[in-house]
Design a protein around this motif. Structure first.
Motif, mmCIF file in Angstrom:
data_model
loop_
_atom_site.group_PDB
_atom_site.id
_atom_site.type_symbol
_atom_site.label_atom_id
_atom_site.label_comp_id
_atom_site.label_asym_id
_atom_site.label_seq_id
_atom_site.Cartn_x
_atom_site.Cartn_y
_atom_site.Cartn_z
ATOM 1 N N CYS A 1 9.930 -13.122 -6.000
ATOM 2 C CA CYS A 1 10.886 -12.793 -4.949
ATOM 3 C C CYS A 1 10.170 -12.678 -3.610
ATOM 4 O O CYS A 1 9.009 -12.243 -3.553
ATOM 5 C CB CYS A 1 11.584 -11.465 -5.236
ATOM 6 S SG CYS A 1 12.507 -11.410 -6.772
ATOM 7 N N GLY A 2 10.878 -13.036 -2.549
ATOM 8 C CA GLY A 2 10.361 -12.683 -1.237
ATOM 9 C C GLY A 2 10.293 -11.176 -1.097
ATOM 10 O O GLY A 2 9.249 -10.606 -0.789
ATOM 11 N N VAL A 3 11.425 -10.515 -1.353
ATOM 12 C CA VAL A 3 11.505 -9.056 -1.363
ATOM 13 C C VAL A 3 12.218 -8.630 -2.632
ATOM 14 O O VAL A 3 13.298 -9.146 -2.949
ATOM 15 C CB VAL A 3 12.259 -8.507 -0.141
ATOM 16 C CG1 VAL A 3 12.380 -6.984 -0.211
ATOM 17 C CG2 VAL A 3 11.569 -8.923 1.161
ATOM 18 N N LEU A 4 11.642 -7.676 -3.358
ATOM 19 C CA LEU A 4 12.274 -7.083 -4.533
ATOM 20 C C LEU A 4 12.396 -5.585 -4.301
ATOM 21 O O LEU A 4 11.392 -4.894 -4.096
ATOM 22 C CB LEU A 4 11.452 -7.351 -5.791
ATOM 23 C CG LEU A 4 11.923 -6.664 -7.080
ATOM 24 C CD1 LEU A 4 13.348 -7.057 -7.431
ATOM 25 C CD2 LEU A 4 10.976 -6.959 -8.242
ATOM 26 N N VAL A 5 13.629 -5.080 -4.309
ATOM 27 C CA VAL A 5 13.904 -3.650 -4.177
ATOM 28 C C VAL A 5 14.483 -3.188 -5.500
ATOM 29 O O VAL A 5 15.541 -3.674 -5.920
ATOM 30 C CB VAL A 5 14.893 -3.366 -3.021
ATOM 31 C CG1 VAL A 5 15.110 -1.864 -2.867
ATOM 32 C CG2 VAL A 5 14.366 -3.966 -1.719
ATOM 33 N N LEU B 1 9.452 -2.939 -3.345
ATOM 34 C CA LEU B 1 9.810 -1.565 -3.004
ATOM 35 C C LEU B 1 10.496 -0.950 -4.218
ATOM 36 O O LEU B 1 11.574 -1.392 -4.612
ATOM 37 C CB LEU B 1 10.742 -1.572 -1.793
ATOM 38 C CG LEU B 1 11.101 -0.228 -1.163
ATOM 39 C CD1 LEU B 1 9.855 0.469 -0.633
ATOM 40 C CD2 LEU B 1 12.110 -0.435 -0.031
ATOM 41 N N ARG B 2 9.862 0.087 -4.791
ATOM 42 C CA ARG B 2 10.340 0.629 -6.069
ATOM 43 C C ARG B 2 10.652 2.115 -5.930
ATOM 44 O O ARG B 2 9.862 2.891 -5.421
ATOM 45 C CB ARG B 2 9.267 0.407 -7.131
ATOM 46 C CG ARG B 2 9.589 0.912 -8.522
ATOM 47 C CD ARG B 2 8.547 0.386 -9.502
ATOM 48 N NE ARG B 2 8.754 0.902 -10.846
ATOM 49 C CZ ARG B 2 8.004 1.845 -11.411
ATOM 50 N NH1 ARG B 2 6.988 2.379 -10.729
ATOM 51 N NH2 ARG B 2 8.241 2.255 -12.632
ATOM 52 N N ASN B 3 11.855 2.485 -6.371
ATOM 53 C CA ASN B 3 12.288 3.887 -6.418
ATOM 54 C C ASN B 3 12.041 4.578 -5.084
ATOM 55 O O ASN B 3 11.424 5.643 -4.997
ATOM 56 C CB ASN B 3 11.576 4.623 -7.553
ATOM 57 C CG ASN B 3 11.889 4.018 -8.906
ATOM 58 O OD1 ASN B 3 13.020 3.645 -9.195
ATOM 59 N ND2 ASN B 3 10.868 3.888 -9.747
ATOM 60 N N ALA B 4 12.559 3.968 -4.037
ATOM 61 C CA ALA B 4 12.327 4.442 -2.677
ATOM 62 C C ALA B 4 13.649 4.843 -2.025
ATOM 63 O O ALA B 4 14.737 4.457 -2.470
ATOM 64 C CB ALA B 4 11.638 3.364 -1.848
ATOM 65 N N ALA B 5 13.547 5.609 -0.938
ATOM 66 C CA ALA B 5 14.729 6.031 -0.191
ATOM 67 C C ALA B 5 14.402 6.089 1.288
ATOM 68 O O ALA B 5 13.282 6.437 1.680
ATOM 69 C CB ALA B 5 15.221 7.390 -0.680
ATOM 70 N N HIS B 6 15.374 5.721 2.098
ATOM 71 C CA HIS B 6 15.264 5.761 3.556
ATOM 72 C C HIS B 6 14.011 5.038 4.035
ATOM 73 O O HIS B 6 13.101 5.606 4.637
ATOM 74 C CB HIS B 6 15.296 7.213 4.055
ATOM 75 C CG HIS B 6 16.557 7.930 3.683
ATOM 76 N ND1 HIS B 6 17.786 7.569 4.203
ATOM 77 C CD2 HIS B 6 16.781 8.933 2.799
ATOM 78 C CE1 HIS B 6 18.726 8.350 3.664
ATOM 79 N NE2 HIS B 6 18.140 9.170 2.804
ATOM 80 N N ASP C 1 5.630 2.289 -3.945
ATOM 81 C CA ASP C 1 6.304 2.944 -5.065
ATOM 82 C C ASP C 1 6.605 4.400 -4.721
ATOM 83 O O ASP C 1 5.691 5.164 -4.364
ATOM 84 C CB ASP C 1 5.402 2.883 -6.300
ATOM 85 C CG ASP C 1 6.151 3.212 -7.585
ATOM 86 O OD1 ASP C 1 7.219 3.838 -7.517
ATOM 87 O OD2 ASP C 1 5.655 2.834 -8.658
ATOM 88 N N GLY C 2 7.897 4.759 -4.832
ATOM 89 C CA GLY C 2 8.277 6.160 -4.735
ATOM 90 C C GLY C 2 8.250 6.744 -3.346
ATOM 91 O O GLY C 2 8.319 7.976 -3.196
ATOM 92 N N GLU D 1 -2.927 -8.473 -11.408
ATOM 93 C CA GLU D 1 -2.685 -7.251 -10.647
ATOM 94 C C GLU D 1 -1.303 -7.198 -10.007
ATOM 95 O O GLU D 1 -0.922 -6.184 -9.410
ATOM 96 C CB GLU D 1 -3.756 -7.092 -9.554
ATOM 97 C CG GLU D 1 -3.675 -8.111 -8.428
ATOM 98 C CD GLU D 1 -4.454 -9.388 -8.684
ATOM 99 O OE1 GLU D 1 -4.765 -10.103 -7.715
ATOM 100 O OE2 GLU D 1 -4.743 -9.682 -9.881
ATOM 101 N N SER D 2 -0.546 -8.284 -10.129
ATOM 102 C CA SER D 2 0.763 -8.336 -9.480
ATOM 103 C C SER D 2 1.724 -7.326 -10.088
ATOM 104 O O SER D 2 1.777 -7.133 -11.300
ATOM 105 C CB SER D 2 1.358 -9.737 -9.606
ATOM 106 O OG SER D 2 2.614 -9.793 -8.978
ATOM 107 N N ARG D 3 2.512 -6.686 -9.231
ATOM 108 C CA ARG D 3 3.480 -5.695 -9.681
ATOM 109 C C ARG D 3 4.895 -6.214 -9.482
ATOM 110 O O ARG D 3 5.181 -6.982 -8.568
ATOM 111 C CB ARG D 3 3.285 -4.387 -8.914
ATOM 112 C CG ARG D 3 1.884 -3.787 -9.139
ATOM 113 C CD ARG D 3 1.699 -2.522 -8.338
ATOM 114 N NE ARG D 3 2.649 -1.496 -8.756
ATOM 115 C CZ ARG D 3 2.804 -0.339 -8.125
ATOM 116 N NH1 ARG D 3 2.093 -0.065 -7.053
ATOM 117 N NH2 ARG D 3 3.690 0.554 -8.569
ATOM 118 N N GLY D 4 5.809 -5.777 -10.369
ATOM 119 C CA GLY D 4 7.183 -6.240 -10.322
ATOM 120 C C GLY D 4 7.522 -7.016 -11.570
ATOM 121 O O GLY D 4 6.771 -7.040 -12.546
ATOM 122 N N ASN D 5 8.655 -7.683 -11.544
ATOM 123 C CA ASN D 5 9.086 -8.486 -12.683
ATOM 124 C C ASN D 5 8.264 -9.767 -12.729
ATOM 125 O O ASN D 5 8.389 -10.630 -11.861
ATOM 126 C CB ASN D 5 10.580 -8.805 -12.552
ATOM 127 C CG ASN D 5 11.132 -9.451 -13.797
ATOM 128 O OD1 ASN D 5 10.465 -10.233 -14.456
ATOM 129 N ND2 ASN D 5 12.373 -9.132 -14.135
#
Length: 550
Positions: free
Chosen positions: A140-144, A108-113, A69-70, A131-135
């Motif tokens: 998802c395999g990958v959630l950005v 991956l949340r609110n990230a850059a580069h 995150d971030g 404890e799972s984070r995300g929707n």
């Protein structure tokens, strides 16, 4: 000089962190392969900085979720998440994340580069752990995701293998009505999702390269954002196979190039947890995108499910240099309020074979479909200024080629195509809640000329627009019915060579197409010199250079 000095300082302080699920210990520093962390949860607590690398042990399986995150790298020093190879011998060069019971393998949340690369990700059922984070309503395999105001740039996914992603447990059966909803209403597994959930957030400079997605219950690769909320997207060398929904889908995206993709079996019904409907690729409220040099095969579903279809509210979409084959819904599908859409230099084989009323189908499959549909409760309009030229279309004798042109169509060019339809053709209408009325008057700004037909009735006489200068003849394809572009090299040199006309802008169209109308090369990479040939392939005369396929 100051910029160089700052970059050097960042590189000097960059750190590598290692994670091993067997030999690691979360009390370690993680700073070398000899003293790695043990869990993804510990790795997620790091405050990763520009140039840092987070490395997972190759050949090992990590249960859980990597949630970051971030974190923000820089253009010169991105943050990298990847695999490392230790002393142990392994035939699997990737680390594996098993996201069973979690919302995503990588979140991956609110990230850059940030670069995510060289990983194998799976996630088959398992409920949803607290404890799972995300929707928590999908897996998802990958959630950005970007859900806070800001500009998030430089997000790269490469060399990922994602497979077997399902929310529900094996044996779960969806109702027959679920597939009739616009995108599904229940919980599904997705391959890779990019999501912008804030009107004040923007994702840009997104790269997805050399990734494979297999056996997920909904969409393989999906982009979702408010209008223009995602910008400058590049997808290259993507393989999506056996997705329960579309292979690739984008909404709210502006600016992109999607190339060298292989999408097979979208809308799969091989698992009862799948949605069971999906085009190889489709766009909605998207602009300035090129879709090229790809293969879209065997899309399934009772509605839509074309090779590539352009849903409503799109602008400046070009579909070129693709092979589209055996897609139930069809080849060309352009819905309402779309502006300046082009299908050119593609090969279509046996697309649109679905029959309405058979096996639950609520739409006919169509070789060519222009629809004014803009939503159930919205007035129909357009599409506007649709370009359809130098395509090669083959339909075998035991299938009916179906066509529909909405009476709301304004601006249309159909030229230099080869329609090789061995069986019968027919006009169909309706399919989207109410039946289309046949146009009582001629459609405005239509250029329909100089197409080659195997038989005079290949283009149905009941359609309100007709070719003003049709050509008749057998193109004599080298291997009709095959699934290679080269199978559709015409053998009829006199009937095809230099028989095309110059493509000009549709009358009253002030925009045209991105990059212009004139093409320099055909679908096989052969140069187009002087007058174009008919269809997607330029014939090579004796003495001319032979060029291979791109």
């Amino acid at each position: 000089m100051a910029v160089v000095w700052m970059s050097a300082i960042c590189c000097c302080h960059a750190a590598n962190y290692y994670v091993h699920p067997v030999s690691g210990d979360d009390s370690n520093s993680g700073r070398s392969p000899q003293i790695p962390f043990r869990t993804l949860e510990r790795a997620a607590t790091l405050s990763l900085q520009a140039g840092d690398q987070l490395l997972l042990a190759a050949g090992q399986t990590f249960a859980g979720q990597l949630a970051l995150d971030g974190i923000k790298g820089t253009v010169a020093a991105p943050i990298i998440v990847s695999t490392y190879t230790g002393n142990e011998t392994t035939t699997n060069v990737f680390a594996t994340i098993d996201a069973k019971g979690h919302a995503a393998g990588v979140f991956l949340r609110n990230a850059a580069h940030v670069q995510i690369e060289n990983l194998h990700i799976t996630g088959d059922s398992g409920g949803m752990r607290p404890e799972s984070r995300g929707n928590r309503d999908m897996r998802c395999g990958v959630l950005v995701q970007a859900d806070r105001p800001g500009n998030y740039a430089g997000l790269s996914l490469s060399n990922l293998v994602i497979r077997d992603v399902f929310y529900e447990a094996p044996g779960f059966v969806r109702s027959a009505e679920e597939v009739k909803t616009a995108n599904g209403t229940q919980r599904y597994g997705w391959g890779i999702r990019f999501m912008v959930n804030s009107s004040a957030a923007t994702m840009k400079d997104i790269f997805v390269r050399d990734c494979e997605i297999w056996n997920v219950s909904h969409t393989g690769l999906k982009f979702t954002a408010p209008t223009n909320g995602m910008q400058n997207v590049t997808v290259q060398r993507l393989r999506v196979e056996n997705s329960g929904g579309p292979g690739v889908q984008m909404s709210g995206l502006r600016g992109g190039r999607f190339s060298e993709m292989e999408v097979t079996g979208s809308g799969s019904i091989s698992d009862s947890r799948n949605w069971g409907r999906g085009s190889g690729l489709w766009t909605w409220q998207t602009s300035d995108v090129v879709i090229e040099r790809s293969r879209f095969l065997n899309a399934n579903g009772p509605g839509d499910s074309a090779g590539v279809h352009i849903d409503y509210h799109c602008r400046n979409i070009i579909v070129q240099y693709n092979l589209s084959a055996n897609n139930a819904g069809g080849f060309c599908e352009v819905l309402g309020n779309n502006h300046n859409i082009a299908y050119r230099y593609n090969v279509s084989v046996n697309d649109g074979h679905r029959v309405k009323g058979r096996n639950g189908a609520f739409q006919e499959g169509k070789t060519f479909w222009l629809s004014g549909y803009t939503g159930d409760k919205s007035p129909r309009c357009g599409p506007f200024n649709t370009y359809f030229y130098n395509n090669t279309i083959y339909v075998e004798a035991d299938r009916v080629a179906k066509f529909a042109v909405a009476p709301t169509t304004e601006g249309l060019l159909i030229a230099n195509n080869i329609f090789c339809i061995a069986g019968t053709s027919q006009l169909v209408a309706g399919d989207q809640l109410r039946r289309d009325a046949l146009a009582a008057t001629a459609l405005p700004n239509v250029v329909f000329e100089n197409n080659l037909y195997l038989k005079p009735d290949n283009w149905p006489a009941a359609i309100s627009i007709q070719d003003k200068s049709p050509l008749l003849g057998d193109p004599k394809f080298s291997a009709p019915g095959g699934l290679r572009v080269e199978d559709y090299v015409p053998g009829n040199l006199p009937g095809v060579k230099n028989r095309g006309v110059e493509i000009k802008q549709i009358p009253n169209d002030r925009i045209g197409l991105m990059g212009g109308l004139k093409m320099d090369r055909d679908i096989l990479g052969r140069p187009i010199v002087d007058t174009p040939d008919l269809g997607a392939i330029e014939l090579v005369k004796a003495g001319d250079p032979q060029l291979g396929s791109n």
